[in-house]
Design a protein around this motif. Structure first.
Motif, short mmCIF file in Angstrom:
data_model
loop_
_atom_site.label_atom_id
_atom_site.label_comp_id
_atom_site.label_asym_id
_atom_site.label_seq_id
_atom_site.Cartn_x
_atom_site.Cartn_y
_atom_site.Cartn_z
N TYR A 27 0.71 -1.11 -0.18
CA TYR A 27 -0.08 -0.11 0.05
C TYR A 27 0.72 1.22 0.01
O TYR A 27 1.63 1.38 0.85
CB TYR A 27 -0.93 0.02 1.22
N THR A 28 0.71 2.12 -1.10
CA THR A 28 1.49 3.34 -1.01
C THR A 28 0.57 4.61 -0.72
O THR A 28 -0.68 4.83 -1.52
CB THR A 28 2.15 3.58 -2.29
N LEU A 29 0.57 5.10 0.39
CA LEU A 29 -0.29 6.33 0.77
C LEU A 29 0.56 7.61 0.32
O LEU A 29 1.48 8.14 0.88
CB LEU A 29 -0.73 6.31 2.18
N THR A 30 -0.31 8.41 -0.56
CA THR A 30 0.37 9.58 -1.29
C THR A 30 -0.46 10.93 -0.79
O THR A 30 -0.01 12.02 -1.21
CB THR A 30 0.29 9.54 -2.77
N GLY A 31 -1.30 10.81 -0.05
CA GLY A 31 -2.14 12.06 0.13
C GLY A 31 -1.63 13.12 1.03
O GLY A 31 -1.35 13.06 2.27
N ALA A 32 -1.11 14.23 0.49
CA ALA A 32 -0.63 15.34 1.24
C ALA A 32 -1.35 15.89 2.30
O ALA A 32 -2.65 16.09 2.37
CB ALA A 32 -0.03 16.51 0.24
N SER A 33 -0.83 16.04 3.37
CA SER A 33 -1.62 16.63 4.70
C SER A 33 -2.57 15.80 5.06
O SER A 33 -3.28 16.00 5.76
CB SER A 33 -1.99 18.01 4.38
N GLY A 34 -2.70 14.53 4.54
CA GLY A 34 -3.93 13.45 4.96
C GLY A 34 -3.57 12.68 6.16
O GLY A 34 -2.12 12.46 6.47
N THR A 35 -4.54 11.93 6.51
CA THR A 35 -4.31 10.78 7.62
C THR A 35 -5.08 9.57 7.13
O THR A 35 -6.03 9.61 6.73
CB THR A 35 -4.98 11.42 8.92
N SER A 36 -4.44 8.61 7.35
CA SER A 36 -5.12 7.08 7.10
C SER A 36 -5.05 6.82 8.25
O SER A 36 -4.00 6.68 8.99
CB SER A 36 -4.24 6.43 6.04
#
Length: 176
Positions: A27-36
């Motif tokens: 899994y690659t998480l790329t959302g800038a300023s985001g939270t997963s």
């Protein structure tokens, strides 16, 4: 249940509950300023996570020590925090953290977490951070991993009220 079947998935964010991730893959998480957020154990997942939020960073929050899955055979799961603003936040979780951490982001303990670093993190050059009311432990052994492997070349950042226990040979404990 999401099974990557050994493949990869790039997402701006991810929200997963217990037993929803399985199989292998990345899994690659790329959302800038985001939270997963992953809120439960995923014992059937044995893949990797890459957190890559660019200049703004991305936070992966786990609320269970087994949220990122388990090792399969000799294959250790890996978490890569690509940038200095990318973060793994361990919230209210306790136990042995066996995920291999790489990169130069921040691993931070919050909400009463009590974590024992139990993997070779020699590829991690970021920061281990412990908030008030949390505990971070790393204990090297003569025939196993030493503190250099457990902590990598990362720095340690403490807030008043945090406990850090580091040992290799003679036991040393630090309360801040």
């Amino acid at each position: 249940t999401v099974d990557l079947n050994g493949l990869g998935q790039t997402l701006p964010s991810l929200t997963a509950e217990a037993d929803t991730l399985s199989g292998g893959g990345t899994y690659t998480l790329t959302g800038a300023s985001g939270t997963s957020t992953i809120s439960g154990n995923n014992p059937d997942f044995y893949g990797d996570f890459i957190v890559s939020g660019g200049d703004s960073g991305h936070t992966l929050r786990i609320e269970s020590i087994g949220a990122l899955g388990n090792a399969k055979g000799d294959d250790e799961p890996e978490l890569t925090l690509e940038g200095e603003n990318d973060k793994l936040e361990i919230a209210g979780a306790s136990g042995d953290f066996t995920e291999v951490v790489k990169g130069d982001g921040v691993v931070t303990l919050v909400s009463g977490s009590n974590v024992v670093i139990a993997a070779d993190n020699s590829g991690f050059s970021g920061t281990w951070s412990a908030a008030s009311g949390t505990a971070l432990t790393a204990s090297g052994t003569e025939d196993g991993l030493g503190l250099d492997e457990l902590l990598g070349s990362a720095s340690i950042s403490l807030v008043s009220g945090a406990t850090v226990a580091l040992s290799e040979g003679n036991f040393r404990k630090f309360d801040v």
